[in-house]
Design an enzyme around this catalytic site. Sequence first.
Site, mmCIF file in Angstrom:
data_model
loop_
_atom_site.group_PDB
_atom_site.id
_atom_site.type_symbol
_atom_site.label_atom_id
_atom_site.label_comp_id
_atom_site.label_asym_id
_atom_site.label_seq_id
_atom_site.Cartn_x
_atom_site.Cartn_y
_atom_site.Cartn_z
ATOM 1 N N HIS A 108 -24.576 24.916 -23.724
ATOM 2 C CA HIS A 108 -24.719 25.741 -22.519
ATOM 3 C C HIS A 108 -24.767 24.832 -21.306
ATOM 4 C CE1 HIS A 108 -28.722 24.614 -23.913
ATOM 5 N NE2 HIS A 108 -29.098 24.610 -22.644
ATOM 6 N N HIS A 153 -26.221 24.563 -17.369
ATOM 7 C CA HIS A 153 -27.117 25.079 -16.341
ATOM 8 C C HIS A 153 -26.389 25.038 -14.997
ATOM 9 C CE1 HIS A 153 -30.964 24.632 -18.683
ATOM 10 N NE2 HIS A 153 -30.184 23.809 -19.364
HETATM 11 P P1 AMP Z 1 -31.923 23.072 -22.475
HETATM 12 O O1 AMP Z 1 -33.128 22.197 -22.240
HETATM 13 O O2 AMP Z 1 -30.701 22.569 -21.744
HETATM 14 O O3 AMP Z 1 -31.661 23.316 -23.945
HETATM 15 O O4 AMP Z 1 -32.274 24.446 -21.781
HETATM 16 C C1 AMP Z 1 -32.563 25.632 -22.454
HETATM 17 C C2 AMP Z 1 -32.840 26.675 -21.406
HETATM 18 O O5 AMP Z 1 -32.806 27.950 -22.005
HETATM 19 C C3 AMP Z 1 -34.216 26.536 -20.719
HETATM 20 O O6 AMP Z 1 -34.044 26.318 -19.325
HETATM 21 C C4 AMP Z 1 -34.889 27.870 -21.012
HETATM 22 O O7 AMP Z 1 -35.648 28.358 -19.936
HETATM 23 C C5 AMP Z 1 -33.708 28.772 -21.341
HETATM 24 N N1 AMP Z 1 -34.004 29.890 -22.218
HETATM 25 C C6 AMP Z 1 -34.638 29.835 -23.411
HETATM 26 N N2 AMP Z 1 -34.728 31.084 -23.927
HETATM 27 C C7 AMP Z 1 -34.133 31.925 -23.060
HETATM 28 C C8 AMP Z 1 -33.907 33.327 -23.017
HETATM 29 N N3 AMP Z 1 -34.318 34.125 -24.017
HETATM 30 N N4 AMP Z 1 -33.265 33.846 -21.955
HETATM 31 C C9 AMP Z 1 -32.853 33.051 -20.949
HETATM 32 N N5 AMP Z 1 -33.039 31.722 -20.919
HETATM 33 C C10 AMP Z 1 -33.667 31.158 -21.960
#
Ligand code: AMP
Length: 138
Positions: free
Chosen positions: A101, A103
């Site tokens: 993903h 950001h």
């Molecule tokens: P990463 O550290 O790049 O893996 O980021 C994962 C991101 O996913 C974090 O910023 C979380 O806040 C976000 N996240 C986790 N669960 C959910 C969810 N159910 N809906 C939206 N965002 C999420």
Amino acid sequence: MGRDDCIFCRIIAGQIPCTKVYEDDAVLAFLDIGPISPGHTLVVVKPHVRHLYDGDSDVLEGLGSALGRVAGAVVEATGADGCNVLCNNGRAAGQLVDHVHFHVIPRRQDDGLFPHWPKFEYEPGQAEAIAQSIREKL
Ligand code: AMP
Ligand code: ZN
């Protein structure tokens, strides 16, 4: 195929709700549940791929055009001055959800969210040696 133990696969499958902003065959984009700034959006590839470099080229080709469109819309909609587009790969890089993903983080001038990264200088010959190692892997 989606994985039952992956939160993003479950969101893509519609089993867990999200605040969706965009969807096509390649990606689903929705607001991050723990935003660093208003409009912080995640652009998630549909197949379960752990790292950016694990997927086949089809996954990333679809992602590329959607990512730019979503980033532009996020900046415009939030009135931001710019944005960071980040993809964390691996725990050392801060990846918490093991499904590729990006950001999209809206930024404002002097918002102080996070500083530019610290810099160092290569030793003589070090840059060329690293570049050559990378070239050999491509
Ligand atoms: P990463 O550290 O790049 O893996 O980021 C994962 C991101 O996913 C974090 O910023 C979380 O806040 C976000 N996240 C986790 N669960 C959910 C969810 N159910 N809906 C939206 N965002 C999420
Ligand atoms: Zn997944």
